[in-house]
Design an enzyme around this catalytic site. Structure first.
Site, PDB file in Angstrom:
ATOM      1  N   ASN A 257       5.925  10.682  12.671  1.00  0.00           N
ATOM      2  CA  ASN A 257       5.449  11.574  13.728  1.00  0.00           C
ATOM      3  C   ASN A 257       4.112  11.057  14.219  1.00  0.00           C
ATOM      4  O   ASN A 257       3.317  10.521  13.433  1.00  0.00           O
ATOM      5  CB  ASN A 257       5.284  12.995  13.159  1.00  0.00           C
ATOM      6  CG  ASN A 257       4.746  13.976  14.198  1.00  0.00           C
ATOM      7  OD1 ASN A 257       5.249  14.051  15.319  1.00  0.00           O
ATOM      8  ND2 ASN A 257       3.727  14.717  13.826  1.00  0.00           N
TER       9      ASN A 257
ATOM     10  N   HIS B 234       0.612  12.278  15.790  1.00  0.00           N
ATOM     11  CA  HIS B 234      -0.126  13.544  15.884  1.00  0.00           C
ATOM     12  C   HIS B 234      -1.505  13.247  16.475  1.00  0.00           C
ATOM     13  O   HIS B 234      -2.185  12.330  16.015  1.00  0.00           O
ATOM     14  CB  HIS B 234      -0.254  14.172  14.483  1.00  0.00           C
ATOM     15  CG  HIS B 234      -0.993  15.462  14.477  1.00  0.00           C
ATOM     16  ND1 HIS B 234      -0.449  16.640  14.914  1.00  0.00           N
ATOM     17  CD2 HIS B 234      -2.270  15.747  14.093  1.00  0.00           C
ATOM     18  CE1 HIS B 234      -1.343  17.607  14.784  1.00  0.00           C
ATOM     19  NE2 HIS B 234      -2.462  17.092  14.305  1.00  0.00           N
TER      20      HIS B 234
ATOM     21  N   SER C 114      -2.915   9.880  14.825  1.00  0.00           N
ATOM     22  CA  SER C 114      -2.379   9.372  13.549  1.00  0.00           C
ATOM     23  C   SER C 114      -0.862   9.252  13.636  1.00  0.00           C
ATOM     24  O   SER C 114      -0.203  10.144  14.202  1.00  0.00           O
ATOM     25  CB  SER C 114      -2.706  10.356  12.408  1.00  0.00           C
ATOM     26  OG  SER C 114      -4.086  10.627  12.343  1.00  0.00           O
TER      27      SER C 114
ATOM     28  N   ASP D 263       2.520  18.028   9.424  1.00  0.00           N
ATOM     29  CA  ASP D 263       1.448  17.046   9.714  1.00  0.00           C
ATOM     30  C   ASP D 263       0.705  16.634   8.444  1.00  0.00           C
ATOM     31  O   ASP D 263      -0.474  16.294   8.498  1.00  0.00           O
ATOM     32  CB  ASP D 263       0.452  17.642  10.731  1.00  0.00           C
ATOM     33  CG  ASP D 263       1.129  17.979  12.040  1.00  0.00           C
ATOM     34  OD1 ASP D 263       0.707  18.971  12.670  1.00  0.00           O
ATOM     35  OD2 ASP D 263       2.096  17.293  12.405  1.00  0.00           O
TER      36      ASP D 263
HETATM   37  C1  GRF Z   1       1.422  13.593  22.228  1.00  0.00           C
HETATM   38  O1  GRF Z   1       0.063  13.847  22.532  1.00  0.00           O
HETATM   39  C2  GRF Z   1       1.613  13.636  20.738  1.00  0.00           C
HETATM   40  O2  GRF Z   1       0.501  13.165  20.009  1.00  0.00           O
HETATM   41  C3  GRF Z   1       1.798  15.108  20.494  1.00  0.00           C
HETATM   42  O3  GRF Z   1       2.546  15.581  21.592  1.00  0.00           O
HETATM   43  C4  GRF Z   1       2.319  14.726  22.692  1.00  0.00           C
HETATM   44  C5  GRF Z   1       3.646  14.201  23.127  1.00  0.00           C
HETATM   45  O4  GRF Z   1       3.488  13.685  24.396  1.00  0.00           O
HETATM   46  N1  GRF Z   1       2.482  15.343  19.271  1.00  0.00           N
HETATM   47  P1  GRF Z   1       4.739  12.986  25.121  1.00  0.00           P
HETATM   48  O5  GRF Z   1       5.827  14.025  25.240  1.00  0.00           O
HETATM   49  O6  GRF Z   1       5.162  11.816  24.273  1.00  0.00           O
HETATM   50  O7  GRF Z   1       4.140  12.573  26.442  1.00  0.00           O
END
Ligand code: GRF
Length: 210
Positions: free
Chosen positions: A102, A104, A131, A140
């Site tokens: 994932n 984050h 991360s 997370d």
């Molecule tokens: C990203 O900022 C990611 O870190 C968070 O959600 C957002 C996803 O953006 N978990 P996208 O849909 O890939 O543009």
């Protein structure tokens, strides 16, 4: 990849693949919101899409087993969560342990959960970041493979901070997937091995020079 929103991280993986930077096949884009904009990126490049409205299922487990049947069918080796807004059941997470990552938008273990940019600003942090971690049943909370850091600038709003971080997230995800796809990074228990050696702290992706 599982997504719920605009899919810019999927877009980044597609672009890196098309630049020849990532020797991967993207075999499925899945999620819980069929109308999510991110699936357009998948359709534009012929990546199969499988997304069902989670509200059509009796419960979380039924929705998840339906989606994961398609994921198993795709024979994916690695499942990437990027802005996927549903919590996976512990059973699914365990069955994908080591093959599920994932991204984050915080320097974990700081700020698990939502509104990470606002929380970093509220805390007066001088730097922020993103991360990529292996997913475990703790939200997370899994072992972190790689991080990227950006400065917090005076006057930053959460939106400005998020916008400045997003391109670095894309670089971070591409670099992380590249390591895993090359067989250089793997999860062993709660320890991450890179080139066979346990890493004591997350790898750091330097900001682009120039
Ligand atoms: C990203 O900022 C990611 O870190 C968070 O959600 C957002 C996803 O953006 N978990 P996208 O849909 O890939 O543009």
């Amino acid at each position: 990849m599982l997504l719920s929103g605009r899919g810019s991280n999927l877009q980044a993986l597609i672009a890196a693949r098309d630049r020849g930077e990532l020797a991967i096949d993207l075999v499925l884009a899945g999620g819980d919101r069929p109308a999510a904009a991110g699936f357009e990126h998948a359709r534009a490049t012929g990546i199969p899409v499988y997304a069902s409205d989670a509200r059509n299922f009796v419960d979380r487990a039924a929705f998840e087993s339906d989606l994961f049947a398609q994921i198993e069918e795709s024979a994916a080796d690695l499942l990437v969560l990027a802005g996927y807004m549903r919590i996976l059941t512990a059973a699914t997470v365990e069955s994908w342990r080591g093959r599920l990552i994932n991204i984050h938008p915080s320097l974990l273990p700081k700020y698990p959960g939502l509104h990470t940019h606002a929380r970093a600003l509220a805390a007066g942090d001088v730097e922020h970041g993103a991360s990529v971690h292996y997913v475990t049943p703790v939200l997370d909370g899994g072992p972190v493979l790689m991080q990227t850091r950006i400065p917090v600038l005076a006057g930053d709003s959460p939106e400005a901070l998020a916008a400045r971080l997003l391109p670095q997230e894309h670089r971070l995800l591409v670099a992380s997937v590249a390591l895993i796809a090359a067989g250089r990074a793997q999860l062993q228990g709660d320890t991450i091995l890179v080139d066979g050696s346990a890493i004591a702290s997350p790898l750091s992706l330097p900001l682009p020079t120039g």
